[in-house]
Design an enzyme around this catalytic site. Sequence first.
Site, PDB file in Angstrom:
ATOM      1  N   HIS A 125       0.840  -1.193   0.000  1.00 37.18           N
ATOM      2  CA  HIS A 125       0.000   0.000   0.000  1.00 37.18           C
ATOM      3  C   HIS A 125       0.877   1.246   0.000  1.00 37.18           C
ATOM      4  CE1 HIS A 125      -3.091   2.684   2.183  1.00 37.18           C
ATOM      5  NE2 HIS A 125      -3.505   2.503   0.944  1.00 37.18           N
ATOM      6  N   HIS A 154      -0.391  10.448  -3.360  1.00 38.59           N
ATOM      7  CA  HIS A 154      -1.587  10.091  -2.600  1.00 38.59           C
ATOM      8  C   HIS A 154      -2.418  11.318  -2.241  1.00 38.59           C
ATOM      9  CE1 HIS A 154      -3.962   9.130   1.009  1.00 38.59           C
ATOM     10  NE2 HIS A 154      -4.063   7.924   0.502  1.00 38.59           N
TER      11      HIS A 154
END
Length: 272
Positions: free
Chosen positions: A13, A55
């Site tokens: 992740h 992100h």
Amino acid sequence: MGKEGNTIYWQAHRGGGAYEAPDNTMAAIRYAWELGGIPEVDVRSTRDGVIICLHDATLERTTNAPDEINTLPASQLTFEEIRAWDAGIKFDEKFAGEKVPSLEEMFREMQGHPERMAYLDLKEVDLQQLGAMIDQYGVNKQVIFTHNVQENCKKMKQITQGVKSMQWVGGSPDKIRATFADVLASGFEGLDQVQIHLRSQEGASDWPYVVDREFLQYALDETRKAGVDLEVLPFEIEGGAIHSLLDLGIRWYATDEPARFLQCINEWKAQQ
């Protein structure tokens, strides 16, 4: 995809960006590949239309951009302006010099290496442009497109042949159940994987997660019947908890801590 047995597949992740490598950088991507995992990057676009791996909407958390820059959305900055700042040094000085990468940088390192796969988590990108880039680099079978909206997963698979897709499902246990019920009712249309977020519960003794064991077993059974992979994202990596998931039969994972996760896997395998 869809294979059963004792082979364990895992997503890094944000490339392991929370703990082990700087978030959404080429260093994190290569780190995941070296460990045998599949890095996940978040894709959004700059003002001049470059798709980047980032992100957050801004540079504030992950780069050393100054205050007058780091609170502006990346969509209001050019790629050149974003690349002016270091995306590794705030994580650890040994990563100084890392930059926010363009998606093309990662695709170039995937070309000719079919074993190098990547998850692309949709943040703010034109899907037609993304699909054209995937086709341009010929990495279709190496990409797993991911979002929490099933319709976007379906659309991406229509735009770009050969790409796989995953819908992630988070929130409260009730919300997870409801979303999974909707996905199941659709026959998992447009999906190759479903990911369920697993948060730990306080003072747990026999089962460590707020999502109960029975539901996870049900979700695993239903996805298997449909030829879809069930992936889980445990937010805390602890050996006994991971072993419980492995004992249940789950073989696809996402983790913020690749090295710790692999240690848990190896301990479990040694006990088999």
